[in-house]
Design an enzyme around this catalytic site. Structure first.
Site, PDB file in Angstrom:
ATOM      1  N   SER A 157       0.834  -1.197   0.000  1.00 42.71           N
ATOM      2  CA  SER A 157       0.000   0.000   0.000  1.00 42.71           C
ATOM      3  C   SER A 157       0.874   1.255   0.000  1.00 42.71           C
ATOM      4  CB  SER A 157      -0.938  -0.051   1.203  1.00 42.71           C
ATOM      5  OG  SER A 157      -1.955   0.913   1.109  1.00 42.71           O
ATOM      6  N   ASP A 322      -8.940  -6.338  -4.566  1.00 42.67           N
ATOM      7  CA  ASP A 322      -8.538  -5.040  -4.010  1.00 42.67           C
ATOM      8  C   ASP A 322      -9.136  -3.935  -4.873  1.00 42.67           C
ATOM      9  OD1 ASP A 322      -7.283  -2.778  -3.000  1.00 42.67           O
ATOM     10  OD2 ASP A 322      -5.255  -3.605  -3.139  1.00 42.67           O
ATOM     11  N   HIS A 355      -8.146  -5.010  -0.206  1.00 45.20           N
ATOM     12  CA  HIS A 355      -6.836  -4.385  -0.003  1.00 45.20           C
ATOM     13  C   HIS A 355      -6.087  -5.023   1.166  1.00 45.20           C
ATOM     14  CE1 HIS A 355      -3.895  -1.241  -0.460  1.00 45.20           C
ATOM     15  NE2 HIS A 355      -4.058  -0.814   0.768  1.00 45.20           N
TER      16      HIS A 355
END
Lengths: 385, 385
Positions: A157, A322, A355
């Protein structure tokens, strides 16, 4: 902590701290005259210093990526799944450095720290930090530890953005770059979610223009809402369905505004517990670092051009469900690397977890990650011989 | 209003109002002893009363679906795109009834209305209204207007849920059911977004447990956040990209928490302007009506069984970029209709506009809608002869 520490954990760990006295020039034009960084290390640095890896954390992460701080700890570090003896980031082979970023709220200099100029907490006067600023500060920690070149810089991320920035800013200081569930820049929708989260915090009456420390309050509701909203984007619609569906807590509608559906209960719990462990000004800074990240912007929006000087080899991984940073965002990175003739391995992993998948023990993910890191470790050994 | 009213507008319209004195029993177990409904009509009811269509509005909609209230109006009704002479819902052929739902804040009885028992605004004491409650109240308006059977009941989003409920609850009172950009029930993610919006409103210090009217305040920040969040779900990532991209308002980063990106400016404007025209308690009620809608739940979660008694023919339309109620949600309705041997026409329209597409002048959408409604109008004529 579990009754006995699992054998594949790094076990008890102690954070370390260094006070940097050389000023750090920042992208915003200001500088930090001095600052502290808190970090943890796992494993042993070899004599050739060729087995060091740097872990970069995401929005709400910190330096505590693996192991336990005390026998009373209920939970290990945030990436226990991937860091430890025999795990993908194998602490039998790697010397792992994990850092709390500048602007953080877990010990490194940030909004809660005293501003040496005023002897009051920085609060909203803490400068807005960019991903590149972080990379510079991390480079100094590397120098302190005597690491000329990281075997790998790794992050998921927002952490993946830091890894990508490392490969651009300090191309010769890392051999491998591992970018997981990330993106080369935020989309308008990503920015929009961040903006709603920021507005929730900044319009909270207890925010006091960021000076809430001095009022002995915190913008509790705003930070709670920001976290609830974040959690929606961390999970996929499918994972929410399988976890919560439309399950009712009491088995029936109660025709009130109390918690009814399990998903409501989950979100409120996540929101409330976050407030007690995270600082609102730090949250604001982290969202801005995300919004601002766009390495291609200095190259006429040509990401391949931004990556032209890269020498690190890449592992890029994404997860099919995601939607915060969808697989197509990772493919933008892969495409740009290929266009600029770089070495990249890419895996799009079938996973329901959205995610958050990069934190989950998904067998294919861990196996692929481990296989790649084994070659990185072998290479480190070769360089040591 | 434009300098001259466009020839394809219904022109100046005047809302009407009726006071219903027969108590309305509600799904929550309570009843409304009396209530008012505000509505508009466009076009002319034929002698056979066979050309009436009912328009059901979505979360923030109201009875003002087409035309202008005064020559000073800057904007027409919310569905001007689809309602008017020569438009899909052709007012040269149909008698169109559009209603402000119970619990609303545009004239029909709702939280802002005086509770006859207390002579104070209902506020949070207004009962939680379900989609089925609305359908019952709409049925009474139909009776008042002498309409035995609607040529069609039509709605988008939450309005589509009402149309679907009409077909289930009053199968013989409508010939056609038009369900656009809707879903047979909310997903956990849909509920999650609603819950964050509700928490934003309910934790606003100016909410006063819903009794804010008496404090002469409104939960401005909370309602603003709810609307900003809503807007993210109404647009697609693609439409945000094409509208706003990562455009900076001042052409450069300013390293502050002021508005920087165009998308931020858009969201703040949408949030602020909404606060002045919508009631927070109504917003809460509307989100609950959405959460609770699940006609299959009374049939062992078998939607086809819930639709077994349906006699209306259906037009179902969805939009490819709608992620609030994605095409797959419309297909669930279509599948259940087919499984129970009903007549359904389905169109998945390629559009970038996300959920908002049902309000947009998308040529294929308007053409298909118009073609279908022409057959409905022709049928109404035949019944009249």
């Amino acid at each position: 902590m579990p009754e006995t520490i699992p054998s594949d954990s790094v076990g008890l760990v102690t954070p370390q701290r260094h006070h940097f006295t050389e000023p750090l020039a920042l992208d915003c034009g200001r500088e930090l005259p001095q600052y502290e960084l808190v970090y943890e290390t796992y494993g042993t640095l070899n004599a050739a210093r060729s087995n060091a890896v740097l872990i970069c954390h995401a929005l709400s992460g910190d330096h505590h990526a693996a192991g336990y701080h005390s026998p009373q700890d209920r939970k290990p570090g945030w990436w226990e799944t991937c860091i430890g003896p025999g795990k993908p980031i194998d602490t039998n082979r790697f010397f792992v450095v994990s850092i709390n970023n500048l602007g953080g709220c877990k010990g490194s200099t940030g909004p809660v720290s005293l501003n040496p100029d005023t002897q009051r907490p920085y609060g909203p006067d803490f400068p807005i930090i960019t991903v590149r600023d972080w990379v510079h500060s991390q480079a100094r920690l590397g120098e302190l530890l005597g690491i000329q070149q990281w075997a790998a810089v790794i992050g998921g991320s927002l952490g993946g953005m830091q890894a990508l920035q490392w490969a651009i800013t300090y191309p010769h200081r890392l051999r491998h770059c591992v970018v997981i569930a990330s993106a080369p820049k935020l989309s308008a929708q990503n920015i929009a979610f961040n903006e709603v989260a920021r507005q929730a915090i900044m319009t909270d009456l207890d925010f006091h223009a960021g000076h809430y420390y001095e009022h002995n309050v915190i913008p509790r509701q705003g930070l709670m809402l920001a976290r609830m909203l974040g959690h929606i984007t961390y999970l996929s619609d499918d994972s929410m369905r399988s976890k919560f569906g439309r399950e009712l807590r009491e088995g029936k509608l109660n025709f009130s505004f109390d918690v009814e559906f399990q998903i409501e209960s989950y979100l409120r719990y996540q929101g409330r517990s976050f407030v007690d462990r995270f600082d609102a000004n730090t949250y604001l800074l982290m969202t801005k670092a995300l919004d601002y990240f766009d390495p291609a912007s200095e190259h006429d929006h040509d990401l391949a051009a931004a990556l032209a000087g890269v020498t690190a080899r890449f592992l890029v991984m994404s997860f099919t469900s995601d939607w915060r940073f969808s697989s197509s965002r990772s493919k933008e990175i892969v495409r740009a690397l290929l266009d600029s003739q770089k070495h990249v391995t890419y895996l799009d992993i079938d996973a329901d977890d959205g995610h958050d998948a990069f934190l989950m023990p998904i067998p294919l993910y861990l196996a692929a990650f481990k296989a790649y890191m084994k070659t990185v470790a072998d290479e480190g050994d070769e360089l040591a011989n």
